[in-house]
Design an enzyme around this catalytic site. Structure first.
Site: not given
Ligand code: DX5
Ligand code: ZN
Length: 234
Positions: A47, A49, A149, A154-155, A185-186, A207-209
């Site tokens: 990612d 940014m 998305m 962003g996060f 994604d997300g 991501g967090s999963a």
């Molecule tokens: C958000 C990112 C994602 C995000 C995914 O802007 O593009 O890739 O990090 O993380 P989770 O799975 O925790 O939503």
């Molecule tokens: Zn992403």
């Protein structure tokens, strides 16, 4: 430019898991990437940014170059940056395999897609949650992947936006003869990944999963199990 997307069909059979290193421990990035590779991840999602297109700053081509030496997995670079045309070549040279740009980030989307192909990478286009699928109509024949998305970019660690299920289903209907992949994604977890698969998604950014779990391998196994449920529902 020769169209590259014709051999993409084999990717989508069982679903691809793309852990996002945004949620990894940056102090141990190489080890984190190795751990998810060993646990059976398919791609590594990077990612990017710029603090302008999205309200956060992350990593640049140097990180991609460093990761290239620790993993054989395809590097899936998601550019959340303004003026993505400035960054295509640096990321391609650093070793990106897939480069995805946001439709909202450039007025010359067709040109940027061709630029990515000229750099011998696969080209993705991403849409923010509030952006209509109609933005894609004129490029569906040249993209290799569309990234939906399912959170506002962003996060990491945000809540999945429910309307994304329907958006994925509508995009799947738009595929017709165009063999692009659908990436989501997300906010993806073991509870919603199966439904996304059954609606037509092929690539799942997690991501967090994965990186918030104590055991990355168990987390990946649970996501795979969720994907299998989606396959059964199909
Ligand atoms: C958000 C990112 C994602 C995000 C995914 O802007 O593009 O890739 O990090 O993380 P989770 O799975 O925790 O939503
Ligand atoms: Zn992403």
């Amino acid at each position: 430019m020769q169209k590259k997307s014709t051999q993409l069909g084999h990717f989508s059979k069982s679903g691809l898991l793309a852990p996002s290193i945004l949620s990894a421990n940056f102090a141990k990035l190489g080890e984190e990437v190795k751990a998810v590779e060993d646990a059976g991840a398919d791609w590594i999602h990077v990612d990017v940014m710029d603090g302008h297109f999205v309200p956060n700053l992350t990593m640049g081509p140097m990180v991609v170059q460093a990761l290239k030496s620790v993993t054989k997995l395809p590097l899936d670079c998601h550019l959340m940056v303004s003026q993505p045309e400035l960054w295509v070549e640096p990321f391609a040279q650093a070793g990106a395999d897939w480069i995805t740009v946001h439709a909202e980030s450039t007025v010359h989307l067709n040109r940027v897609i061709h630029q990515i192909h000229e750099c011998k990478c696969k080209a993705g286009v991403s849409l923010n949650p509030a952006t209509s699928l109609t933005q894609l109509e004129e490029v569906l024949d040249i993209v290799d992947m569309v990234l939906i998305m399912s959170v506002n970019p962003g996060f990491g660690g945000q809540k999945f936006i429910e309307n994304s299920f329907d958006k994925v289903a509508r995009l799947n209907k738009m595929r017709g003869q165009h063999p692009f992949l659908i990436e989501v994604d997300g906010g993806i977890n073991a509870a919603n990944i199966g439904q996304l698969k059954s609606l037509g998604a092929d690539v799942f950014v997690v991501g967090s999963a994965v990186f918030s779990a104590d055991n990355r391998a168990n987390a990946i196994q649970k996501l795979r199990a969720g994907l299998c449920n989606g396959l059964r529902e199909k």
